[in-house]
Design a protein around this motif. Structure first.
Motif, short mmCIF file in Angstrom:
data_model
loop_
_atom_site.label_atom_id
_atom_site.label_comp_id
_atom_site.label_asym_id
_atom_site.label_seq_id
_atom_site.Cartn_x
_atom_site.Cartn_y
_atom_site.Cartn_z
N ASP A 175 0.83 -1.21 0.00
CA ASP A 175 0.00 0.00 0.00
C ASP A 175 0.86 1.26 0.00
O ASP A 175 0.44 2.31 -0.47
CB ASP A 175 -0.90 0.04 1.25
CG ASP A 175 -1.98 -1.03 1.21
OD1 ASP A 175 -2.32 -1.48 0.09
OD2 ASP A 175 -2.48 -1.41 2.28
N ASP B 113 -7.18 -7.71 -4.38
CA ASP B 113 -7.36 -6.58 -3.46
C ASP B 113 -6.06 -5.82 -3.18
O ASP B 113 -5.88 -5.26 -2.10
CB ASP B 113 -7.96 -7.07 -2.14
CG ASP B 113 -8.63 -5.95 -1.35
OD1 ASP B 113 -9.07 -4.98 -1.98
OD2 ASP B 113 -8.68 -6.04 -0.11
N THR C 262 -6.60 -0.09 -5.54
CA THR C 262 -7.87 0.60 -5.34
C THR C 262 -8.68 0.58 -6.64
O THR C 262 -8.14 0.32 -7.72
CB THR C 262 -7.65 2.06 -4.93
OG1 THR C 262 -7.04 2.76 -6.01
CG2 THR C 262 -6.76 2.15 -3.69
N LYS C 263 -9.96 0.89 -6.54
CA LYS C 263 -10.82 0.96 -7.73
C LYS C 263 -10.32 2.03 -8.69
O LYS C 263 -10.37 1.85 -9.91
CB LYS C 263 -12.26 1.25 -7.32
CG LYS C 263 -12.97 0.07 -6.67
CD LYS C 263 -13.10 -1.10 -7.64
CE LYS C 263 -13.83 -2.28 -6.98
NZ LYS C 263 -13.86 -3.46 -7.89
#
Length: 314
Positions: free
Chosen positions: A181, A225, A228-229
């Motif tokens: 992330d 996952d 992010t979108k």
């Protein structure tokens, strides 16, 4: 005399249609027409001799060799192996190209090789079809992180272990997420001397075998996952696929330096330096990704199927 020849011509063509088009046996034709079986045989030969019947044999292997040579020239590849698939369907194609890749590895792997592998369903399929080979000093290293919080199975551990079993080799796992992330956290983690050693071994591998992913909505990396979108939408807009979870566009250029800097594992540029950089991929859904990968020169060996090969040449 002319009338007799015309009758024989008509009868020979009728016999030929029943035999070659209707797939009737010579005995059944003889019974249907009220003539002897030897007469049927003579009429078939007569039809061939006169040119009423033309038989052509299509050798799929010859066609595959032609496709291989054309792909080598177009994309500047060292080797291309085009596997025959009876259906233009992704899972059927995957089965056949995976077998071809497993057979190729069995042939070329030698003592002291370092083999870098990735994960996903194609690589797992290759791993399951590997035949044991007695070689010494071979090492198997994971080329990218394989840990995910998702319930979707990447077969990362299973793939590396199956490669190690086949070549009686030590297996080096990269027990990290493939995309972090945060860049700072990723850089701290990869500075660990154990992690750094595994990543360096991946760079040293003389053989790398991998597939390419897509940027379609159901892409494996999107389902894991990591992104992010908003990132997924951006990659779908400008990208065509990924290799080792590094996304590229149709010209083989990186889509996002920021995402790339958060990614753990081998860099795309390192693949260009391999003795054997093997891309195993096929299917209509992957054509854009394969073309981008080849345009970027990330592979010098391609293993694919005839349907994909034809699309890549068009």
């Amino acid at each position: 005399m002319l009338r007799i020849d015309e009758e024989k011509q008509a009868l020979s063509i009728k016999v030929a249609r029943l035999y070659y088009t209707a797939n009737m046996s010579q005995q059944d034709i003889a019974k249907k027409l009220g003539i002897s079986r030897p007469t049927v045989s003579r009429l078939l030969q007569y039809a061939k001799d006169r040119g009423y019947v033309r038989i052509s044999i299509v050798d799929p292997l010859e066609d595959l060799n032609t496709l291989s040579q054309e792909l080598k020239i177009k994309y500047g590849l060292d080797e291309v192996f085009v596997s025959y698939s009876p259906l233009n369907e992704y899972h059927e194609i995957q089965k056949h190209i995976s077998k071809k890749a497993a057979d190729y590895l069995h042939e070329v792997v030698k003592d002291g090789d370092i083999i870098g592998v990735t994960w996903g369903t194609t690589m797992y399929s290759v791993a399951r079809q590997l035949q044991p080979k007695s070689v010494k000093g071979v090492e198997i290293v994971q080329l990218k992180g394989g840990v995910s919080h998702s319930h979707v199975n990447t077969f990362a551990t299973e793939t590396v272990n199956l490669f190690a079993q086949a070549f009686q080799a030590a297996a080096m796992h990269l027990p990290l997420p493939v995309i972090f992330d945060n860049v700072t956290v990723k850089e701290l983690v990869v500075e660990d001397r154990h992690i750094k050693r595994i990543i360096e071994l991946g760079r040293q591998a003389n053989i790398a075998i991998f597939t390419c992913g897509t940027v379609k909505e159901d892409a494996l990396l999107f389902r894991l996952d990591y992104l992010t979108k908003e990132e997924q939408n951006m990659l779908r807009r400008i990208g065509v696929g990924d290799i080792c979870s590094r996304f590229f566009d149709r010209n083989g250029k990186l889509c996002s330096e920021e995402i790339n800097n958060r990614t753990v594992g081998i860099q795309l540029d390192d693949l260009r330096e391999k003795e054997k950089s093997i891309l195993v991929a096929g299917g209509e859904r992957k054509i854009d990704a394969i073309r981008g990968a080849l345009t970027g020169h990330y592979a010098n060996i391609l293993i694919t199927d005839q349907f994909t090969a034809q699309a890549l040449l068009s």
